[in-house]
Design a protein around this motif. Structure first.
Motif, PDB file in Angstrom:
ATOM      1  N   VAL A   1     -16.727  -6.716 -11.869  1.00 17.34           N
ATOM      2  CA  VAL A   1     -17.570  -7.592 -11.047  1.00 17.34           C
ATOM      3  C   VAL A   1     -16.898  -8.956 -10.897  1.00 17.34           C
ATOM      4  CG1 VAL A   1     -19.785  -8.778 -10.895  1.00 17.34           C
ATOM      5  CG2 VAL A   1     -19.708  -6.407 -11.650  1.00 17.34           C
ATOM      6  N   ALA A   2     -16.354  -9.474 -12.014  1.00 18.89           N
ATOM      7  CA  ALA A   2     -15.693 -10.779 -11.947  1.00 18.89           C
ATOM      8  C   ALA A   2     -14.496 -10.733 -11.004  1.00 18.89           C
ATOM      9  CB  ALA A   2     -15.240 -11.196 -13.342  1.00 18.89           C
ATOM     10  N   GLY A   3     -13.819  -9.566 -10.928  1.00 16.25           N
ATOM     11  CA  GLY A   3     -12.661  -9.408 -10.062  1.00 16.25           C
ATOM     12  C   GLY A   3     -13.009  -8.959  -8.667  1.00 16.25           C
ATOM     13  N   LEU A   4     -14.292  -8.929  -8.341  1.00 13.77           N
ATOM     14  CA  LEU A   4     -14.780  -8.563  -6.997  1.00 13.77           C
ATOM     15  C   LEU A   4     -14.368  -7.151  -6.600  1.00 13.77           C
ATOM     16  CD1 LEU A   4     -14.026 -11.901  -5.079  1.00 13.77           C
ATOM     17  CD2 LEU A   4     -15.961 -11.335  -6.536  1.00 13.77           C
ATOM     18  N   LEU A   5     -14.204  -6.286  -7.582  1.00 14.34           N
ATOM     19  CA  LEU A   5     -13.885  -4.887  -7.282  1.00 14.34           C
ATOM     20  C   LEU A   5     -15.157  -4.095  -7.011  1.00 14.34           C
ATOM     21  CD1 LEU A   5     -11.115  -4.207  -9.967  1.00 14.34           C
ATOM     22  CD2 LEU A   5     -10.842  -4.872  -7.581  1.00 14.34           C
ATOM     23  N   VAL A   6     -16.271  -4.557  -7.535  1.00 13.54           N
ATOM     24  CA  VAL A   6     -17.582  -3.962  -7.225  1.00 13.54           C
ATOM     25  C   VAL A   6     -18.568  -5.110  -6.976  1.00 13.54           C
ATOM     26  CG1 VAL A   6     -17.375  -1.772  -8.448  1.00 13.54           C
ATOM     27  CG2 VAL A   6     -18.110  -3.784  -9.693  1.00 13.54           C
ATOM     28  N   THR A   7     -19.594  -4.782  -6.194  1.00 14.12           N
ATOM     29  CA  THR A   7     -20.610  -5.785  -5.879  1.00 14.12           C
ATOM     30  C   THR A   7     -21.821  -5.548  -6.781  1.00 14.12           C
ATOM     31  OG1 THR A   7     -19.842  -5.730  -3.614  1.00 14.12           O
ATOM     32  CG2 THR A   7     -21.979  -6.788  -3.996  1.00 14.12           C
ATOM     33  N   PRO A   8     -22.269  -6.567  -7.497  1.00 17.62           N
ATOM     34  CA  PRO A   8     -23.421  -6.360  -8.388  1.00 17.62           C
ATOM     35  C   PRO A   8     -24.715  -6.189  -7.599  1.00 17.62           C
ATOM     36  CG  PRO A   8     -22.825  -8.680  -8.307  1.00 17.62           C
ATOM     37  CD  PRO A   8     -21.790  -7.962  -7.512  1.00 17.62           C
TER      38      PRO A   8
ATOM     39  N   GLN B   1       0.160  11.166  -4.462  1.00 18.11           N
ATOM     40  CA  GLN B   1       0.945  10.775  -5.640  1.00 18.11           C
ATOM     41  C   GLN B   1       0.938   9.266  -5.844  1.00 18.11           C
ATOM     42  OE1 GLN B   1       4.823  12.462  -4.886  1.00 18.11           O
ATOM     43  NE2 GLN B   1       4.331  14.388  -5.898  1.00 18.11           N
ATOM     44  N   ARG B   2       0.873   8.523  -4.744  1.00 17.78           N
ATOM     45  CA  ARG B   2       0.912   7.063  -4.832  1.00 17.78           C
ATOM     46  C   ARG B   2      -0.458   6.454  -5.099  1.00 17.78           C
ATOM     47  NH1 ARG B   2       2.657   4.623   0.406  1.00 17.78           N
ATOM     48  NH2 ARG B   2       3.153   2.766  -0.784  1.00 17.78           N
ATOM     49  N   GLY B   3      -1.491   7.297  -5.146  1.00 16.11           N
ATOM     50  CA  GLY B   3      -2.864   6.799  -5.273  1.00 16.11           C
ATOM     51  C   GLY B   3      -3.037   5.725  -6.348  1.00 16.11           C
ATOM     52  N   PRO B   4      -2.595   5.973  -7.577  1.00 18.08           N
ATOM     53  CA  PRO B   4      -2.767   4.961  -8.621  1.00 18.08           C
ATOM     54  C   PRO B   4      -2.056   3.643  -8.297  1.00 18.08           C
ATOM     55  CG  PRO B   4      -2.257   7.090  -9.583  1.00 18.08           C
ATOM     56  CD  PRO B   4      -2.057   7.243  -8.120  1.00 18.08           C
ATOM     57  N   ASP B   5      -0.841   3.726  -7.763  1.00 23.45           N
ATOM     58  CA  ASP B   5      -0.123   2.503  -7.390  1.00 23.45           C
ATOM     59  C   ASP B   5      -0.885   1.750  -6.301  1.00 23.45           C
ATOM     60  OD1 ASP B   5       1.893   2.911  -9.151  1.00 23.45           O
ATOM     61  OD2 ASP B   5       3.414   3.490  -7.680  1.00 23.45           O
ATOM     62  N   LEU B   6      -1.390   2.501  -5.342  1.00 23.91           N
ATOM     63  CA  LEU B   6      -2.112   1.857  -4.236  1.00 23.91           C
ATOM     64  C   LEU B   6      -3.382   1.185  -4.746  1.00 23.91           C
ATOM     65  CD1 LEU B   6      -1.669   4.653  -1.528  1.00 23.91           C
ATOM     66  CD2 LEU B   6      -0.423   2.506  -1.709  1.00 23.91           C
ATOM     67  N   ALA B   7      -4.032   1.808  -5.747  1.00 24.28           N
ATOM     68  CA  ALA B   7      -5.246   1.200  -6.318  1.00 24.28           C
ATOM     69  C   ALA B   7      -4.910  -0.149  -6.948  1.00 24.28           C
ATOM     70  CB  ALA B   7      -5.853   2.147  -7.353  1.00 24.28           C
ATOM     71  N   VAL B   8      -3.761  -0.217  -7.625  1.00 28.74           N
ATOM     72  CA  VAL B   8      -3.345  -1.473  -8.242  1.00 28.74           C
ATOM     73  C   VAL B   8      -3.109  -2.545  -7.168  1.00 28.74           C
ATOM     74  CG1 VAL B   8      -1.462  -2.593  -9.515  1.00 28.74           C
ATOM     75  CG2 VAL B   8      -2.362  -0.392 -10.287  1.00 28.74           C
ATOM     76  N   VAL B   9      -2.417  -2.133  -6.104  1.00 35.65           N
ATOM     77  CA  VAL B   9      -2.111  -3.099  -5.041  1.00 35.65           C
ATOM     78  C   VAL B   9      -3.399  -3.561  -4.352  1.00 35.65           C
ATOM     79  CG1 VAL B   9      -0.756  -3.517  -2.953  1.00 35.65           C
ATOM     80  CG2 VAL B   9       0.142  -2.037  -4.726  1.00 35.65           C
TER      81      VAL B   9
ATOM     82  N   ARG C   1      -5.557   8.078   4.227  1.00 30.08           N
ATOM     83  CA  ARG C   1      -6.156   8.089   2.883  1.00 30.08           C
ATOM     84  C   ARG C   1      -5.921   6.782   2.146  1.00 30.08           C
ATOM     85  NH1 ARG C   1      -6.668  13.278   0.370  1.00 30.08           N
ATOM     86  NH2 ARG C   1      -6.406  14.949   1.864  1.00 30.08           N
ATOM     87  N   VAL C   2      -4.888   6.052   2.513  1.00 29.09           N
ATOM     88  CA  VAL C   2      -4.629   4.799   1.782  1.00 29.09           C
ATOM     89  C   VAL C   2      -5.775   3.819   1.961  1.00 29.09           C
ATOM     90  CG1 VAL C   2      -2.116   5.039   2.007  1.00 29.09           C
ATOM     91  CG2 VAL C   2      -3.359   3.594   3.628  1.00 29.09           C
ATOM     92  N   THR C   3      -6.543   3.993   3.046  1.00 27.87           N
ATOM     93  CA  THR C   3      -7.650   3.062   3.297  1.00 27.87           C
ATOM     94  C   THR C   3      -8.860   3.389   2.423  1.00 27.87           C
ATOM     95  OG1 THR C   3      -8.560   4.396   5.079  1.00 27.87           O
ATOM     96  CG2 THR C   3      -6.911   2.748   5.691  1.00 27.87           C
ATOM     97  N   THR C   4      -8.852   4.556   1.792  1.00 25.99           N
ATOM     98  CA  THR C   4     -10.013   4.940   0.988  1.00 25.99           C
ATOM     99  C   THR C   4      -9.744   4.833  -0.519  1.00 25.99           C
ATOM    100  OG1 THR C   4      -9.367   7.260   1.013  1.00 25.99           O
ATOM    101  CG2 THR C   4     -10.825   6.546   2.778  1.00 25.99           C
ATOM    102  N   VAL C   5      -8.560   4.319  -0.867  1.00 24.80           N
ATOM    103  CA  VAL C   5      -8.235   4.168  -2.294  1.00 24.80           C
ATOM    104  C   VAL C   5      -9.197   3.167  -2.931  1.00 24.80           C
ATOM    105  CG1 VAL C   5      -6.508   3.221  -3.864  1.00 24.80           C
ATOM    106  CG2 VAL C   5      -5.823   4.797  -2.077  1.00 24.80           C
ATOM    107  N   ASP C   6      -9.742   3.525  -4.089  1.00 27.53           N
ATOM    108  CA  ASP C   6     -10.705   2.657  -4.765  1.00 27.53           C
ATOM    109  C   ASP C   6      -9.964   1.761  -5.762  1.00 27.53           C
ATOM    110  OD1 ASP C   6     -12.757   1.433  -6.021  1.00 27.53           O
ATOM    111  OD2 ASP C   6     -13.736   3.269  -6.754  1.00 27.53           O
ATOM    112  N   PRO C   7      -9.945   0.448  -5.519  1.00 25.22           N
ATOM    113  CA  PRO C   7      -9.204  -0.447  -6.423  1.00 25.22           C
ATOM    114  C   PRO C   7      -9.783  -0.463  -7.830  1.00 25.22           C
ATOM    115  CG  PRO C   7     -10.528  -1.718  -4.862  1.00 25.22           C
ATOM    116  CD  PRO C   7     -10.592  -0.292  -4.423  1.00 25.22           C
ATOM    117  N   LEU C   8     -11.026  -0.035  -7.960  1.00 26.90           N
ATOM    118  CA  LEU C   8     -11.663  -0.017  -9.282  1.00 26.90           C
ATOM    119  C   LEU C   8     -10.919   0.899 -10.251  1.00 26.90           C
ATOM    120  CD1 LEU C   8     -14.074  -1.130 -10.817  1.00 26.90           C
ATOM    121  CD2 LEU C   8     -15.433   0.795  -9.987  1.00 26.90           C
TER     122      LEU C   8
END
Lengths: 240, 343
Positions: free
Chosen positions: A51-58, B247-255, B329-336
C-alpha cells in the motif's frame, strides 16, 4: 519528506468473504528516519509495504508523501509517483538477468528521464561495487546483488525508500552489512525508509520499530526501547 | 528499447534461432513471389503487351469462363464490333501455337497475328530465340523472313512471335479469328452491351489473363502457399513472443513496481520484436534476391522492387501483428508479484 500512512484498511477476497490484510494500520516516517516493520508471517507487513508503494489501493485510509495524498490517484499517476518519489529494494534483490549492475541503475535513470551514468557510477561506488559495474546478476554474490538493488532504488533520488526483507537471503554478517548500508543511506539521502523484516537481529539499526499483528500496527518503539535480547550482538555494538 | 536491446544481447542464442526461422520464411515467401510473378509473366506478358485496353473473345456456351484456346470468331466480327457505338477501332487477333525452325534450331512458339506493319512474308521474333534479322525461318509450314527482333513476351509459357493476320491464318490453318482487339472511345458504351450485340465477350486486358489456360489455377495455387506461409510466420513469431513474455513475467513485475508504465513496457517489447523481424526479414530477402538472380537463368523468375519489398513488408507486418498479440500480456503484469519471495 515525510511518509505518512493513515488508518489503512486493505481487504483481499478469500472465497465468499474478505480477508482483512490491514486494519486501521498507521505509520509515520520522517525524512532521514529508518523504521523497521516486523511481525509474524501473515501479520500484514508486505501488505503495508504494497500500500505504501502504491502497488495496491486500500479500501480506506490514505498514503501521504510530503503531505500529499497519493493513494487516490489514477493508475498512471501512481506509476509516476512510484517512478519519481519511491525507491524499492526487493527481497533477493530482484535484478533483471540481462542487465549489468550499471544497466540496472541506468534503467531507472531512463525511466525518470535522468540517464546520468556518472550518478550511477557514484552510487555503485557508494555501495562498494566499483569495478563490478559490468557484471550481470549471476556474476555477483548475494550480498553484492542486494547492494546493487539498494543503489538502483536510489538512482531516481526517491523521497521514500521501501525495503522488503533485505536480509532474508543473506547470512548474518552480510545481512548486517546491508542493514548498515541502508541506515547510512537513509541519513545521507534523507529518505523516509521503511524496512520490512523478519530478522530481529538488526533492529538496533532502525530508528523506530513497528510490530504488526493481524493487520494492525503497534505503537512505534525507539531502538533504546527494545528488549536486550533483541539488541545487536557484542561484535556489532549499538550506535552511540 | 533499453531492456529490449540488452535482452537481445543476453539471450542472443534464442533470438538468433527465431531470426533464422523468420529469415527462412522470408526467403521462401520472396522466392515464391518471384516465381509467381515469373510464371505469371510467362503466361500472360503478351496479353499485357497488347496494344488496346480491351479484347473481345467468343462468348462461351453456358456459364463457362472464356478461354483464348477455345475462342473462334468469324472474320466479319471485326467489322460488326467496329460499327458498335463507343468503339473507335477494331483489329483482328489470332493466337495459335506452332513450331519455329531456323537452320538446325527448332522451338515451340505462340504466334500472334496482330502486327499490321509486317508484310505477309515477315515475322518479328523475340531475342531469346537467337535468330538475327534477315534470317529465313519456317513457321507452321510457311517460309518467312525475320523482319525485326525484340519485344520479349510470352503466352502460355511459350515465346511469342508476331505476324500479319493474313500470315497467321495460313500458319494456324484457320478461317476464323481468336479474338478482336478493341479501342474504345473516351466515353464508351458498356462493354457488356457491345459484347451482347455482337455475340462476344468484351474483356479488359487484366480480365483476359484468366482466359489464358492454366493461369488462374497456377497463380491461385502459388498465392495460397504464400498466404499460408505468412500465416505460419505470424503464428511462429506470436508463439515465440508468448513464451518469451511469460518467461520475463517476474522481471516485468519488478520494472512495473519501479514505476514503468504499461506503455513503456509495450513499446519496449514491440521494439524488440521489430528489431528481430527487421533483421530476419532483410537477411531472408537478401538471400532470396541472390538466389532469384541465379534462378532466373533457368526458370521464369522476376526480381524487382515489387517481388522483394512487398513480401518483405508483408512479413514484417504479419510478424509485428503476431508479436503484438503475444506481448500485450506485458500490460497485465501485476507489479505486486515483485514483493515477497514469489520470484
Amino acid at each position: 519528506m515525510t511518509l505518512r500512512l493513515e488508518s489503512l484498511r486493505l481487504l483481499y477476497p478469500d472465497g465468499d468473504r474478505d480477508l482483512v490484510a490491514l486494519d486501521d494500520a498507521a505509520l509515520t516516517v520522517e525524512a532521514g528516519e529508518l523504521v523497521a516493520v516486523t511481525g509474524p508471517s501473515g501479520s500484514g507487513k508486505s501488505s503495508l509495504l504494497a500500500v505504501a508503494g502504491l502497488l495496491v489501493t486500500p479500501a480506506s485510509g490514505t498514503v501521504r508523501i510530503a503531505g500529499q495524498d497519493v493513494s487516490a490517484r489514477s493508475p498512471a499517476a501512481r506509476d509516476r509517483v512510484r517512478r519519481e518519489r519511491i525507491g524499492f529494494v526487493f527481497q533477493q534483490s530482484n535484478l533483471l538477468a540481462s542487465l549489468t549492475a550499471l544497466d540496472q541503475l541506468m534503467l531507472v535513470g531512463t525511466m525518470v528521464g535522468r540517464p546520468r551514468e556518472d550518478r550511477a557510477h557514484e552510487l555503485l561506488d557508494r555501495v562498494g561495487l566499483t569495478g563490478k559495474e559490468h557484471r550481470r546478476p549471476h556474476q555477483l554474490s548475494g550480498g553484492e546483488r542486494q547492494r546493487v538493488g539498494v543503489a538502483r532504488a536510489l538512482m531516481g533520488d526517491p523521497a521514500v525508500l521501501l525495503v522488503d526483507e533485505p536480509t532474508s537471503a543473506l547470512d548474518r554478517e552480510r545481512g548486517r552489512q546491508v542493514m548498515t548500508l541502508l541506515r547510512e543511506i537513509t541519513k545521507e539521502s534523507a529518505t523516509a525508509t521503511v524496512v520490512v523484516t523478519h530478522d530481529v537481529e538488526h533492529l538496533d539499526l532502525a530508528d523506530k520499530t513497528v510490530t504488526m499483528r493481524d493487520g494492525r500496527t503497534s505503537k512505534p518503539l525507539a531502538d533504546h526501547d527494545l528488549l536486550p535480547a533483541r539488541k545487536a550482538p557484542a561484535d556489532h555494538p549499538p550506535r552511540p | 528499447m533499453f531492456i529490449a536491446l540488452r535482452d537481445l544481447r543476453f539471450a542472443r542464442g534464442r533470438f538468433a534461432l527465431l531470426g533464422a526461422v523468420i529469415s527462412l520464411m522470408t526467403l521462401m515467401v520472396v522466392l515464391l513471389t518471384g516465381l509467381t510473378s515469373g510464371l505469371g509473366a510467362a503466361s500472360v506478358s503478351a496479353i499485357s503487351a497488347l496494344p488496346t485496353e480491351h479484347v473481345a473473345l467468343a462468348a462461351p456456351p453456358g456459364q463457362t469462363d472464356p478461354q483464348f484456346a477455345l475462342s473462334a470468331l468469324p472474320v466479319d466480327t471485326v467489322d460488326r464490333l467496329g460499327a458498335q457505338p463507343g468503339v473507335r477501332a477494331a483489329r483482328p487477333l489470332g493466337i495459335s501455337t506452332s513450331r519455329l525452325t531456323a537452320g538446325d534450331k527448332t522451338a515451340p512458339v505462340s504466334v500472334f497475328g496482330t502486327d499490321s506493319s509486317l508484310l505477309p512474308d515477315q515475322v518479328r521474333v523475340p531475342d531469346s530465340l537467337g535468330v538475327a534479322p534477315g534470317t529465313e525461318v519456317e513457321l507452321g509450314g510457311q517460309r518467312l523472313t525475320v523482319a525485326a527482333v525484340g519485344d520479349e513476351t510470352s503466352f502460355s509459357h511459350l515465346p511469342v512471335v508476331h505476324t500479319a493476320i493474313g500470315t497467321w491464318h495460313k500458319i494456324a490453318r484457320s478461317e476464323s479469328l481468336t479474338g478482336v482487339l478493341l479501342e474504345l472511345t473516351a466515353d464508351p458504351a458498356d462493354p457488356a452491351d457491345i459484347g451482347a450485340a455482337t455475340g462476344t465477350l468484351v474483356l479488359t486486358r487484366e480480365d483476359a489473363y484468366d482466359a489464358v489456360g492454366g493461369y488462374a489455377a497456377e497463380q491461385g495455387s502459388l498465392t495460397m502457399i504464400r498466404v499460408l506461409l505468412l500465416i505460419v510466420s505470424a503464428l511462429v513469431v506470436g508463439a515465440f513472443f508468448t513464451v518469451w513474455t511469460m518467461q520475463r513475467g517476474p522481471d516485468l513485475a519488478v520494472v512495473r513496481a519501479m514505476g514503468a508504465s504499461r506503455g513503456y513496457l509495450l513499446r519496449d517489447a514491440l521494439g524488440q520484436a521489430a528489431v528481430v523481424l527487421a533483421l530476419g526479414t532483410v537477411t531472408g530477402a537478401a538471400a532470396a534476391t541472390g538466389l532469384g538472380l541465379l534462378a532466373r537463368q533457368a526458370v521464369p523468375f522476376v526480381v524487382d522492387g515489387g517481388t522483394v519489398l512487398i513480401p518483405l513488408t508483408l512479413m514484417i507486418t504479419v510478424g509485428i501483428s503476431g508479436a503484438a498479440i503475444a506481448v500485450r500480456r506485458v500490460t497485465t503484469v501485476d507489479p505486486l508479484t515483485a514483493l515477497g519471495a514469489s520470484r
